[in-house]
Design an enzyme around this catalytic site. Sequence first.
Site, PDB file in Angstrom:
ATOM      1  N   GLY A  31      10.041  19.418  30.180  1.00  0.00           N
ATOM      2  CA  GLY A  31      10.658  20.435  29.340  1.00  0.00           C
ATOM      3  C   GLY A  31      10.787  21.735  30.110  1.00  0.00           C
ATOM      4  O   GLY A  31      10.041  21.980  31.058  1.00  0.00           O
ATOM      5  N   GLN A  36      12.110  30.436  32.002  1.00  0.00           N
ATOM      6  CA  GLN A  36      11.467  29.968  33.234  1.00  0.00           C
ATOM      7  C   GLN A  36      12.420  30.000  34.426  1.00  0.00           C
ATOM      8  O   GLN A  36      11.975  29.885  35.568  1.00  0.00           O
ATOM      9  CB  GLN A  36      10.887  28.563  33.040  1.00  0.00           C
ATOM     10  CG  GLN A  36       9.719  28.556  32.056  1.00  0.00           C
ATOM     11  CD  GLN A  36       9.197  27.148  31.822  1.00  0.00           C
ATOM     12  OE1 GLN A  36       9.731  26.419  31.013  1.00  0.00           O
ATOM     13  NE2 GLN A  36       8.163  26.767  32.541  1.00  0.00           N
ATOM     14  N   CYS A  77       2.047  23.275  32.950  1.00  0.00           N
ATOM     15  CA  CYS A  77       3.205  24.158  32.813  1.00  0.00           C
ATOM     16  C   CYS A  77       3.814  24.438  34.177  1.00  0.00           C
ATOM     17  O   CYS A  77       3.091  24.726  35.124  1.00  0.00           O
ATOM     18  CB  CYS A  77       2.780  25.467  32.172  1.00  0.00           C
ATOM     19  SG  CYS A  77       4.157  26.586  31.924  1.00  0.00           S
ATOM     20  N   LEU A  78       5.142  24.354  34.256  1.00  0.00           N
ATOM     21  CA  LEU A  78       5.827  24.643  35.521  1.00  0.00           C
ATOM     22  C   LEU A  78       5.576  26.077  35.970  1.00  0.00           C
ATOM     23  O   LEU A  78       5.660  26.381  37.152  1.00  0.00           O
ATOM     24  CB  LEU A  78       7.340  24.409  35.373  1.00  0.00           C
ATOM     25  CG  LEU A  78       7.773  22.962  35.126  1.00  0.00           C
ATOM     26  CD1 LEU A  78       9.263  22.902  34.859  1.00  0.00           C
ATOM     27  CD2 LEU A  78       7.424  22.085  36.311  1.00  0.00           C
ATOM     28  N   HIS A 119       5.224  23.854  23.050  1.00  0.00           N
ATOM     29  CA  HIS A 119       4.944  24.507  24.332  1.00  0.00           C
ATOM     30  C   HIS A 119       6.147  25.359  24.761  1.00  0.00           C
ATOM     31  O   HIS A 119       6.003  26.512  25.176  1.00  0.00           O
ATOM     32  CB  HIS A 119       4.622  23.418  25.358  1.00  0.00           C
ATOM     33  CG  HIS A 119       4.378  23.900  26.759  1.00  0.00           C
ATOM     34  ND1 HIS A 119       3.148  23.814  27.368  1.00  0.00           N
ATOM     35  CD2 HIS A 119       5.213  24.452  27.680  1.00  0.00           C
ATOM     36  CE1 HIS A 119       3.240  24.314  28.591  1.00  0.00           C
ATOM     37  NE2 HIS A 119       4.482  24.691  28.816  1.00  0.00           N
ATOM     38  N   GLU A 120       7.352  24.781  24.624  1.00  0.00           N
ATOM     39  CA  GLU A 120       8.558  25.490  25.075  1.00  0.00           C
ATOM     40  C   GLU A 120       8.896  26.681  24.175  1.00  0.00           C
ATOM     41  O   GLU A 120       9.309  27.736  24.669  1.00  0.00           O
ATOM     42  CB  GLU A 120       9.748  24.529  25.140  1.00  0.00           C
ATOM     43  CG  GLU A 120       9.603  23.371  26.113  1.00  0.00           C
ATOM     44  CD  GLU A 120       9.166  23.782  27.500  1.00  0.00           C
ATOM     45  OE1 GLU A 120       9.457  24.913  27.925  1.00  0.00           O
ATOM     46  OE2 GLU A 120       8.505  22.970  28.171  1.00  0.00           O
ATOM     47  N   HIS A 123       7.093  29.642  25.147  1.00  0.00           N
ATOM     48  CA  HIS A 123       7.733  30.356  26.261  1.00  0.00           C
ATOM     49  C   HIS A 123       8.784  31.340  25.732  1.00  0.00           C
ATOM     50  O   HIS A 123       8.883  32.470  26.203  1.00  0.00           O
ATOM     51  CB  HIS A 123       8.440  29.381  27.206  1.00  0.00           C
ATOM     52  CG  HIS A 123       7.537  28.743  28.220  1.00  0.00           C
ATOM     53  ND1 HIS A 123       6.834  29.454  29.157  1.00  0.00           N
ATOM     54  CD2 HIS A 123       7.254  27.440  28.464  1.00  0.00           C
ATOM     55  CE1 HIS A 123       6.146  28.614  29.928  1.00  0.00           C
ATOM     56  NE2 HIS A 123       6.378  27.388  29.522  1.00  0.00           N
TER      57      HIS A 123
END
Length: 157
Positions: A31, A36, A77-78, A119-120, A123
């Site tokens: 995702g 990001q 997480c990226l 999670h997204e 962000h």
Amino acid sequence: MPCDPIIEFDRTLQSLVKDMADTMYDAPGIGLAAIQINVHKRVIVMDVSGSGNQLQVFVNPEIIDLNQGTREVEEGCLSVPGFFVPVKRPEKVLIKAQDIQGNHFELEADEMTAVCIQHEVDHLDGKVFVDYLSRMKRERIRNKLIKAQAEPVACVA
Ligand code: CO
């Protein structure tokens, strides 16, 4: 800093979604939120299939807790490479969003889809999963990140 809603469903949005999908698959991740890649808009791409051919796009998403209990899952997480932390979230949620053409849709989500979308959306609201940790643990992760080189991880969003 919260991200702004998408108002124009135009070619700019199409190319943003393409960039995001490419970035997510390259990472590899399951995702990605637009912020990001430094675009402060409410757009999310996901592919939780594991086969890399089920891209989902959520524009202006909202999440409603369906009150079916909570579940704790280790998340990566990226934006915080190399760390997995347990995060407790609602187990089942209703997602209300728009597609890339602006059509409204709803989707009931559980399992990895529910974890990933929450999670997204965090962000988009300027929150990262490490915010769920205590201040001390967060500091420890920050210090390690400063020291360590970014390492690729398997399942991150
Ligand atoms: Co993330």
